[in-house]
Scaffold this active site. Structure first.
Site, PDB file in Angstrom:
ATOM      1  N   LYS A 126       0.807  -1.233  -0.034  1.00  0.00           N
ATOM      2  CA  LYS A 126       0.019  -0.192  -0.126  1.00  0.00           C
ATOM      3  C   LYS A 126       0.778   1.317  -0.035  1.00  0.00           C
ATOM      4  O   LYS A 126       2.025   1.203   0.427  1.00  0.00           O
ATOM      5  CB  LYS A 126      -0.845   0.096   1.364  1.00  0.00           C
ATOM      6  CG  LYS A 126      -2.063   0.829   1.296  1.00  0.00           C
ATOM      7  CD  LYS A 126      -3.453   0.076   0.205  1.00  0.00           C
ATOM      8  CE  LYS A 126      -4.488   0.845  -0.004  1.00  0.00           C
ATOM      9  NZ  LYS A 126      -5.467   0.269  -0.700  1.00  0.00           N
ATOM     10  N   ASP A 166      -6.860   4.478  -5.208  1.00  0.00           N
ATOM     11  CA  ASP A 166      -7.419   4.436  -3.793  1.00  0.00           C
ATOM     12  C   ASP A 166      -8.333   5.703  -3.505  1.00  0.00           C
ATOM     13  O   ASP A 166      -8.642   6.493  -4.455  1.00  0.00           O
ATOM     14  CB  ASP A 166      -6.507   4.038  -2.514  1.00  0.00           C
ATOM     15  CG  ASP A 166      -7.110   3.660  -1.490  1.00  0.00           C
ATOM     16  OD1 ASP A 166      -7.190   4.444  -0.618  1.00  0.00           O
ATOM     17  OD2 ASP A 166      -7.289   2.530  -1.400  1.00  0.00           O
TER      18      ASP A 166
END
Length: 444
Positions: A126, A166
């Protein structure tokens, strides 16, 4: 002290200033206790949990860019490459002022198990930055994205680490990042997913997380003797996940009556007008006050309050820890039958436990939110094979993946005597594949 508690104590001591990461680790390891206890000697010798909770690599860097007034701006960029036992690191890039080390680590840790559940060969990672794209011009967003990739490109690649979108990172941002990566490396490869259709993107990717959430929700309901028709759904958020969750829910015959943003929320008893919502959020990038102004009968309310509305199904699709204990109590009092997470860890531990204790069907985000990364992996497949599937082909594959995830987590929970505990089932099913791969590859 048993192995799980020893590791939890070490993680808490070492990461005391990272509450979101600690919450994610505690939730996972607590539900893995039956698996760990059955293999404690072996896992302890191999330091499996220590390796699982420590990222392979953490990258933090300065991002400099110039705004439209000529002022130099400074942001912080992050990428956590957590675990690549089953495939290249895979996970989104979040652009939001709240982004910090704890947020990125919690998301990367969750991504390990989420990616494992898809059945596809992708590891967990991430990244992102505390940059806020809201209110910025296209040129300012491009300047930031190019500067961000100027540093990150050294650490990513189609077979190394494949970032995606995201919160705050949509098609515009991915496009700028991809262009800069190509410019720096000279490589035309599938290094980012969520790309535009004209340069390697996949049909159904934009819809995938929201659609996937509803595919697993429908399967959950079906396996408990219920259907989606005429069910009242409350959804939080109004970004990509919420929009396409609302669209698919209403295609399935449900009625979605709420959406929200950071300032307030909409209650529309006639059902959310998805076309209007798309116009406001995807085209105008405006606030939900404009929805209420354009839709007679819709009510706009400031602050929080989505979960006070009576519903059959709750789908939290906004951000982490948005659904607390009092919200859970309100949902139970309102007759809610199922909660399926569309965001990453949107429900607090206390709220999750209360919902489970009250018999509410609860599916955690690492399972129900997996549609986006699953379709990202399908985009990687198309890029590698130089193919482009139709929307129907990609959507059909997504649906089957989500149905498989439901039955996989249901089976895992049953095998360990926790029938109906889909949090434990998701953690166990995701863990088993990763753990077996780590052990097979030796100390590395």
């Amino acid at each position: 002290m048993n192995y799980v508690d020893e590791v939890l104590a070490r993680v808490r001591e070492k990461n005391a200033s990272e509450p979101e990461f600690l919450q994610a680790v505690e939730e996972v390891l607590d539900s893995l206790r039956p698996v760990i206890e059955a293999n404690e000697k072996k896992y302890r010798k191999e330091a499996l949990l220590e390796r699982l909770t420590e990222p392979d690599r953490q990258i933090k860097f300065r991002v400099l860019w110039v705004d439209d007034t000529g002022q130099v701006q400074v942001n912080t960029g992050y990428r956590v490459q957590f675990n690549n036992a089953i495939g290249p690191y895979k996970g989104g890039l979040r652009l939001h002022p709240s982004v910090n080390t704890s947020i990125v680590k919690f998301l990367g840790f969750e991504q390990i198990f989420k990616n494992s559940l898809t059945g596809l060969p992708i590891g967990g990672g991430k990244g992102g930055s505390d940059f806020d794209p809201k209110g910025k011009s296209d040129r300012e967003v491009m300047a930031f994205c190019q500067s961000y990739i100027m540093e990150l490109y050294k650490y990513i690649g189609a077979n190394v680490d494949v970032p995606a979108g995201d919160i705050g990172t949509g098609a515009r941002e991915i496009g700028y990042m991809y262009g800069q990566y190509k410019r720096l490396t000279g490589l035309y490869e599938g290094v980012l997913t969520g790309k535009g259709l004209s340069y390697g993107g996949s049909l159904a990717r934009r819809e995938a997380t929201g659609y996937g959430l509803l595919y697993i929700t429908r399967e959950l309901m079906r396996c408990h003797g219920m259907n989606m028709e005429d069910k009242i759904c409350c959804i939080s958020g109004s970004g990509n996940v919420a929009i396409y969750a609302a669209e698919k829910a209403q295609q399935m015959g449900a009625r979605v009556v709420t959406v929200s943003d950071s300032a307030g929320w909409i209650y529309d008893p006639d059902g959310i007008d998805v076309a209007l919502l798309k116009e406001i959020k995807e085209v105008r990038r405006a606030r939900l006050t404009e929805y209420a102004a354009a839709k007679p009968g819709a009510q706009y309310r400031e602050g929080r309050g989505v979960w006070q509305v009576k519903c059959d199904i709750a789908l939290p699709c906004a951000t982490q820890n948005e659904l607390g204990l009092e919200d859970a109590k309100a949902l139970v009092a309102g007759g809610c039958r199922a909660v399926c997470e569309g965001a990453n860890m949107p429900t607090t531990l206390e709220a999750t436990r209360y919902l489970q204790e009250q018999g509410v069907l609860f599916v955690c985000g690492k399972a129900s939110n997996a549609g986006g990364v699953a379709t990202s992996a399908l985009e990687m497949t198309q890029n590698s094979a130089r193919l482009s599937w139709t929307f129907e082909e990609a959507d059909a594959k997504l649906e089957q993946i989500m149905i498989h995830i439901y039955h996989n987590i249901d089976d895992a929970a049953r095998r360990y005597g926790m029938e109906g505990n889909y949090v434990a089932g998701a953690n166990i099913a995701g863990f088993e594949k990763v753990a077996n791969a780590m052990l097979a590859q030796g100390v590395c």
